[in-house]
Design a protein around this motif. Structure first.
Motif, short mmCIF file in Angstrom:
data_model
loop_
_atom_site.label_atom_id
_atom_site.label_comp_id
_atom_site.label_asym_id
_atom_site.label_seq_id
_atom_site.Cartn_x
_atom_site.Cartn_y
_atom_site.Cartn_z
N ILE A 1 0.87 -1.18 0.00
CA ILE A 1 0.00 0.00 0.00
C ILE A 1 0.91 1.23 0.00
N SER A 2 0.77 2.04 -1.02
CA SER A 2 1.56 3.27 -1.09
C SER A 2 0.78 4.50 -0.65
N SER A 3 -0.55 4.41 -0.73
CA SER A 3 -1.39 5.50 -0.26
C SER A 3 -2.70 4.92 0.24
N PRO A 4 -3.07 5.18 1.50
CA PRO A 4 -2.44 6.10 2.44
C PRO A 4 -1.14 5.52 3.02
N VAL A 5 -0.25 6.39 3.42
CA VAL A 5 0.99 5.92 4.03
C VAL A 5 0.70 5.49 5.46
N ALA A 6 1.47 4.54 5.94
CA ALA A 6 1.29 4.05 7.31
C ALA A 6 1.49 5.19 8.31
N GLY A 7 0.53 5.37 9.20
CA GLY A 7 0.61 6.41 10.22
C GLY A 7 0.27 7.79 9.72
N GLY A 8 -0.14 7.91 8.44
CA GLY A 8 -0.46 9.22 7.89
C GLY A 8 -1.76 9.78 8.45
N ALA A 9 -1.91 11.08 8.33
CA ALA A 9 -3.12 11.78 8.79
C ALA A 9 -3.77 12.45 7.59
N TYR A 10 -5.08 12.31 7.47
CA TYR A 10 -5.80 12.86 6.34
C TYR A 10 -7.06 13.55 6.82
N GLY A 11 -7.47 14.58 6.11
CA GLY A 11 -8.64 15.33 6.48
C GLY A 11 -9.06 16.25 5.37
#
Length: 300
Positions: free
Chosen positions: A216-226
Motif C-alpha cells: 500500500i503506497s497511499s495512504p501511508v502508514a501512520g499518515g493523517a488525512y482530512g
C-alpha cells in the motif's frame, strides 16, 4: 527327407499373391518362392510392398526327395496384420501454459492409427524436464537426472487413457525441490508392432505455490488525512515473481478495535462490520477511488 521349402505371400483383402514385383490381383493361386534351408528355412521379404492395416497369409509348402508335395493351407499358415504407423499421444493435464499450485498426476490419451486402428498400444511414456537446468525426472532414480528419461505410464495396462504419477508428485516435493518453476512435459506411445511415436513439443506449465506480495503506497502508514489533506484514492502494487497477479483484495475498517480479516485464495473472510471490501482487476499497480468516503476526525 525334405528336398525344398517354398513360400507364397497372400494379400487377404485383395485375394492377390506377391509375384516379386507386386501383389497381382490376376494371380489368384499361390506364386511360390524357393526358401533357403529346409528343416529351418528363411525367405527375404525386404522388397515386399506391405501396406498398412492389411492382413496377409504366409503359406509354406514342402517337397520331399520322393517328390511328395505338401498340400498348402492345411498346416503352417501364418496370418498377421501389417502395421508400420506409430501411435499418437496427447497430454490433457496439465494444459499448455497452465499455472498451477499443485499437480499430482499427469494424464492424457493415446491411440494407434486413428483411421483404421490396426494395432494395440503397449505403453505410453512421459518425459518431464525442468527448464531451470534441463534435468529430467527419472522414475528409476526417483529424482532428477541430467539424462533424457522416458517414464512408463503407471496406471496399469491402459496406455490409451494413460496416467503418470509418483509419491513425490503427490506430496509436491517433486516440484518444490529446487527453485525451478517451469516444466516441459512430452509423451510418446509404442504399439504392439513396436512402432514408436516421435514426440511433439508437448506442453509447458508453470508450478507456483508462492503467494504474491501486495503493498500500500497511499495512504501511508501512520499518515493523517482530512479536509485539507484529502485521500481521493488508495494506491498500491501487487507483485509476483512467477505468475501474473489476477486480483488484489483491499479491506478498510472505519473504526478501531477490529481484528484483521483473514484472506484465503478464493476470497477474504471478514470479522464483523464495519469492514469494507474492494477488489481491483489491474493489480500490478492497483488503485481504488474514494469519492463517497467521508473522513471524520478520530476520537480515541
Amino acid at each position: 527327407e525334405l528336398q525344398k521349402v517354398e513360400v507364397a505371400i497372400h494379400h487377404i483383402g485383395a485375394n492377390a499373391y506377391w509375384t516379386g514385383a507386386l501383389f497381382d490381383v490376376g494371380q489368384s493361386t499361390p506364386f511360390w518362392f524357393l526358401a533357403t534351408g529346409t528343416a529351418t528355412w528363411s525367405l527375404p521379404t525386404s522388397t515386399v510392398t506391405w501396406a498398412n492395416n492389411i492382413r496377409y497369409d504366409i503359406i509354406p509348402r514342402g517337397t520331399d526327395k520322393a517328390g511328395n508335395v505338401q498340400t498348402p493351407f492345411v498346416v503352417g499358415v501364418s496370418t498377421f496384420r501389417f502395421d508400420n504407423l506409430p501411435p499418437d499421444s496427447v497430454i490433457s493435464s496439465p494444459t499448455a501454459g497452465a499455472r498451477l499450485n499443485t499437480l499430482t498426476t499427469i494424464s492424457g490419451t493415446a491411440r494407434d492409427d486413428a483411421v483404421a486402428g490396426p494395432g494395440q498400444m503397449t505403453v505410453t511414456q512421459v518425459s518431464i524436464q525442468r527448464t531451470f537446468d534441463s534435468y529430467y525426472w527419472s522414475a528409476l532414480d526417483d529424482n532428477w537426472s541430467n539424462t533424457l528419461t522416458w517414464n512408463n505410464n503407471n496406471n496399469g495396462s491402459t496406455p490409451q487413457a494413460w496416467q503418470y504419477t509418483t509419491s513425490k508428485m503427490q506430496d509436491g516435493t517433486m516440484w518444490t525441490s529446487i527453485s525451478s518453476r517451469t516444466y516441459q512435459i512430452q509423451s510418446r506411445g509404442r504399439d504392439t508392432a513396436t512402432n514408436q511415436e516421435t514426440p511433439s513439443a508437448g506442453v509447458t506449465y508453470t508450478f507456483d505455490n508462492v503467494p504474491p506480495v501486495t503493498t500500500i503506497s497511499s495512504p501511508v502508514a501512520g499518515g493523517a488525512y482530512g479536509p485539507l489533506k484529502t485521500l481521493p484514492q488508495m494506491l498500491g502494487t501487487g507483485l509476483d515473481a512467477t505468475s501474473p497477479v489476477t486480483t488484489v483484495y483491499v479491506a478498510l475498517s472505519s473504526a478501531p478495535g477490529y481484528s484483521s480479516p483473514t484472506f484465503v485464495r478464493s476470497a477474504p473472510t471478514f470479522p464483523p462490520l464495519p469492514w469494507i471490501l474492494w477488489h481491483w482487476m489491474q493489480p500490478a499497480t492497483w488503485n481504488i477511488s474514494l469519492p463517497r468516503l467521508k473522513l471524520r476526525p478520530f476520537r480515541g
